[in-house]
Design a protein around this motif. Structure first.
Motif, PDB file in Angstrom:
ATOM      1  N   SER A 222      -4.182  11.881  -9.762  1.00  0.00           N
ATOM      2  CA  SER A 222      -2.924  11.294  -9.617  1.00  0.00           C
ATOM      3  C   SER A 222      -1.992  12.514 -10.126  1.00  0.00           C
ATOM      4  O   SER A 222      -0.897  12.566  -9.656  1.00  0.00           O
ATOM      5  N   ALA A 223      -2.236  13.438 -11.206  1.00  0.00           N
ATOM      6  CA  ALA A 223      -1.476  14.689 -11.359  1.00  0.00           C
ATOM      7  C   ALA A 223      -1.161  15.494 -10.294  1.00  0.00           C
ATOM      8  O   ALA A 223      -0.294  16.059  -9.910  1.00  0.00           O
ATOM      9  N   PHE A 224      -2.261  15.718  -9.629  1.00  0.00           N
ATOM     10  CA  PHE A 224      -2.353  16.588  -8.303  1.00  0.00           C
ATOM     11  C   PHE A 224      -1.351  16.036  -7.426  1.00  0.00           C
ATOM     12  O   PHE A 224      -0.569  16.731  -6.884  1.00  0.00           O
ATOM     13  N   LEU A 225      -1.382  14.791  -7.108  1.00  0.00           N
ATOM     14  CA  LEU A 225      -0.601  14.408  -6.080  1.00  0.00           C
ATOM     15  C   LEU A 225       0.946  14.059  -6.494  1.00  0.00           C
ATOM     16  O   LEU A 225       1.777  13.605  -5.864  1.00  0.00           O
ATOM     17  N   GLY A 226       0.994  14.067  -7.710  1.00  0.00           N
ATOM     18  CA  GLY A 226       2.320  13.961  -8.319  1.00  0.00           C
ATOM     19  C   GLY A 226       2.748  12.441  -8.244  1.00  0.00           C
ATOM     20  O   GLY A 226       3.865  12.194  -8.257  1.00  0.00           O
ATOM     21  N   LEU A 227       1.824  11.535  -8.483  1.00  0.00           N
ATOM     22  CA  LEU A 227       2.084  10.178  -8.546  1.00  0.00           C
ATOM     23  C   LEU A 227       2.887   9.780  -9.798  1.00  0.00           C
ATOM     24  O   LEU A 227       2.817  10.300 -10.851  1.00  0.00           O
ATOM     25  N   GLU A 228       3.810   8.796  -9.589  1.00  0.00           N
ATOM     26  CA  GLU A 228       4.784   8.380 -10.799  1.00  0.00           C
ATOM     27  C   GLU A 228       3.509   7.569 -11.596  1.00  0.00           C
ATOM     28  O   GLU A 228       2.519   6.902 -11.443  1.00  0.00           O
ATOM     29  N   GLU A 229       4.134   7.387 -12.793  1.00  0.00           N
ATOM     30  CA  GLU A 229       3.539   6.627 -13.775  1.00  0.00           C
ATOM     31  C   GLU A 229       3.260   4.981 -13.377  1.00  0.00           C
ATOM     32  O   GLU A 229       2.192   4.508 -13.600  1.00  0.00           O
TER      33      GLU A 229
ATOM     34  N   ALA B 277     -10.379  16.010   5.508  1.00  0.00           N
ATOM     35  CA  ALA B 277      -9.286  15.417   5.155  1.00  0.00           C
ATOM     36  C   ALA B 277      -9.585  14.219   4.263  1.00  0.00           C
ATOM     37  O   ALA B 277     -10.826  13.575   4.444  1.00  0.00           O
ATOM     38  N   GLY B 278      -8.825  13.955   3.346  1.00  0.00           N
ATOM     39  CA  GLY B 278      -9.136  12.722   2.554  1.00  0.00           C
ATOM     40  C   GLY B 278      -7.716  11.966   2.243  1.00  0.00           C
ATOM     41  O   GLY B 278      -6.544  12.532   2.397  1.00  0.00           O
ATOM     42  N   LEU B 279      -7.945  10.677   2.170  1.00  0.00           N
ATOM     43  CA  LEU B 279      -6.769   9.750   1.906  1.00  0.00           C
ATOM     44  C   LEU B 279      -7.078   9.165   0.669  1.00  0.00           C
ATOM     45  O   LEU B 279      -8.115   8.731  -0.094  1.00  0.00           O
ATOM     46  N   PHE B 280      -5.863   8.944  -0.113  1.00  0.00           N
ATOM     47  CA  PHE B 280      -5.992   8.295  -1.491  1.00  0.00           C
ATOM     48  C   PHE B 280      -5.010   7.055  -1.305  1.00  0.00           C
ATOM     49  O   PHE B 280      -3.719   7.093  -0.773  1.00  0.00           O
ATOM     50  N   PHE B 281      -5.423   5.979  -1.923  1.00  0.00           N
ATOM     51  CA  PHE B 281      -4.653   4.693  -1.549  1.00  0.00           C
ATOM     52  C   PHE B 281      -4.100   4.214  -3.095  1.00  0.00           C
ATOM     53  O   PHE B 281      -5.012   4.369  -4.197  1.00  0.00           O
ATOM     54  N   SER B 282      -2.869   4.007  -3.274  1.00  0.00           N
ATOM     55  CA  SER B 282      -2.641   3.574  -4.801  1.00  0.00           C
ATOM     56  C   SER B 282      -1.739   2.443  -4.462  1.00  0.00           C
ATOM     57  O   SER B 282      -1.061   2.101  -3.320  1.00  0.00           O
ATOM     58  N   LEU B 283      -1.275   1.972  -5.585  1.00  0.00           N
ATOM     59  CA  LEU B 283      -0.476   0.552  -5.715  1.00  0.00           C
ATOM     60  C   LEU B 283       0.365   0.384  -6.948  1.00  0.00           C
ATOM     61  O   LEU B 283       0.122   1.197  -7.899  1.00  0.00           O
ATOM     62  N   ASP B 284       1.562   0.016  -6.756  1.00  0.00           N
ATOM     63  CA  ASP B 284       2.537  -0.064  -7.876  1.00  0.00           C
ATOM     64  C   ASP B 284       1.627  -1.015  -8.962  1.00  0.00           C
ATOM     65  O   ASP B 284       1.212  -1.930  -8.606  1.00  0.00           O
TER      66      ASP B 284
ATOM     67  N   TRP C 221       0.617  -1.327  -0.371  1.00  0.00           N
ATOM     68  CA  TRP C 221       0.057  -0.091   0.040  1.00  0.00           C
ATOM     69  C   TRP C 221       0.948   1.293  -0.109  1.00  0.00           C
ATOM     70  O   TRP C 221       1.836   1.308   0.692  1.00  0.00           O
ATOM     71  N   ARG C 222       0.123   2.569  -0.367  1.00  0.00           N
ATOM     72  CA  ARG C 222       0.806   3.756  -0.539  1.00  0.00           C
ATOM     73  C   ARG C 222      -0.505   4.552  -0.218  1.00  0.00           C
ATOM     74  O   ARG C 222      -1.670   4.325  -0.666  1.00  0.00           O
ATOM     75  N   VAL C 223      -0.313   5.564   0.665  1.00  0.00           N
ATOM     76  CA  VAL C 223      -1.509   6.447   1.149  1.00  0.00           C
ATOM     77  C   VAL C 223      -0.955   7.884   1.013  1.00  0.00           C
ATOM     78  O   VAL C 223       0.054   8.214   1.153  1.00  0.00           O
ATOM     79  N   HIS C 224      -1.797   8.750   0.380  1.00  0.00           N
ATOM     80  CA  HIS C 224      -1.594  10.094   0.336  1.00  0.00           C
ATOM     81  C   HIS C 224      -2.620  10.888   0.943  1.00  0.00           C
ATOM     82  O   HIS C 224      -3.955  10.760   0.589  1.00  0.00           O
ATOM     83  N   VAL C 225      -2.287  11.642   1.912  1.00  0.00           N
ATOM     84  CA  VAL C 225      -3.216  12.439   2.672  1.00  0.00           C
ATOM     85  C   VAL C 225      -3.484  13.962   2.094  1.00  0.00           C
ATOM     86  O   VAL C 225      -2.311  14.495   1.916  1.00  0.00           O
ATOM     87  N   VAL C 226      -4.667  14.246   1.888  1.00  0.00           N
ATOM     88  CA  VAL C 226      -4.879  15.648   1.780  1.00  0.00           C
ATOM     89  C   VAL C 226      -5.706  16.385   2.930  1.00  0.00           C
ATOM     90  O   VAL C 226      -6.623  15.817   3.422  1.00  0.00           O
TER      91      VAL C 226
END
Ligand SMILES: Cc1cc2nc3c(=O)[nH]c(=O)nc-3n(C[C@H](O)[C@H](O)[C@H](O)COP(=O)(O)O)c2cc1C
Length: 223
Positions: A178-185, A128-135, A45-50
């Motif tokens: 994804s662009a806002f959070l600056g996530l890698e491709e 607050a908001g959390l976003f979850f991402s995966l490789d 997991w990866r998590v991004h908090v706003v």
């Protein structure tokens, strides 16, 4: 609060108070959730908090993107199968109808339904908001592990007096977020989660979803 109470009291909250959650609380929450299990202990997991101005900037960015292009971003992830079979189709329909009934929005009032759907993109008012991402290399197994991580957050939040709503709706705006959070491709956004204090006076928060009986989903082999 014990774990069973947390499991039973956690609900999807869709109206939040305008009351901030501080960064320390969210860090504490994530410190707990990192103990979620994962196959091979991959912890995929990866998590991004706003939060604060970051949250407001994201909401404004997504709102602008929706105004410019009301159609959802091209999605890599089908939230539901295109031909959802039974009993899942009925369950989905019923929870939706129950929610709109509480909000007093009839089926014909498409504009009001869309407006309610759009509330997702402001975290239903949560601070607050959390976003979850995966490789992207990960497959179904690791997606399941991410789910465990998310549920651990939701349960720990319940114990801390915080409310959550998991939000796959954000997948429809994955490119913008994804662009806002600056996530890698290489990183794939899955889901969001609203986090804050539940509005106790909001009708929508009285929604209680049902669950199938044990006999509908469990089998026992005993001999
Ligand atoms: C991964 C996931 C994504 C979800 N996405 C949304 C969403 O985008 N918007 C929403 O209002 N509810 C969303 N939900 C909430 C579900 O509708 C809810 O969990 C279900 O109806 C059961 O209700 P409960 O969470 O109150 O027990 C999501 C739930 C999960 C687990």
């Amino acid at each position: 609060m014990n774990v069973i109470d947390a499991v039973k009291s956690r609900i999807s909250t869709r109206a939040f108070l305008d009351r901030p959650v501080n960064e320390d609380q969210i860090r504490e929450l994530l410190e707990i959730a990192r103990w979620a299990p994962s196959g091979g202990n991959l912890q995929p997991w990866r998590v991004h908090v706003v939060m604060g101005a970051g949250r407001d900037r994201l909401v404004a960015t997504v709102k602008k993107a929706i105004a410019e292009n009301p159609l959802a971003d091209e999605s890599e992830l089908a939230i539901y199968p295109p031909k959802l079979g039974e009993p899942w189709r009925t369950r989905r329909f019923e929870i939706g109808e129950a929610m709109y009934a509480l909000l007093g929005i009839p089926r014909e009032d498409k504009a009001a339904r869309i407006q309610q759907l759009m509330r997702n993109y402001e975290f239903f008012g949560a601070p607050a908001g959390l976003f979850f991402s995966l490789d992207r290399q990960f497959d179904k197994g690791q997606w399941a592990h991410l789910g465990m991580f998310m549920q651990t957050i939701a349960l720990a939040a319940a114990e801390m007096g915080l409310a959550t709503c998991m939000q796959e709706a954000w997948a429809a705006r994955a490119k913008t977020v994804s662009a806002f959070l600056g996530l890698e491709e290489s990183e794939q956004l899955y889901c969001g989660m609203a986090l804050g204090y539940a509005d106790p006076d909001a009708n929508v928060n009285t929604l209680r979803s049902e669950r199938a009986n044990l006999s509908d989903f469990a089998t026992f082999v005993t001999s």
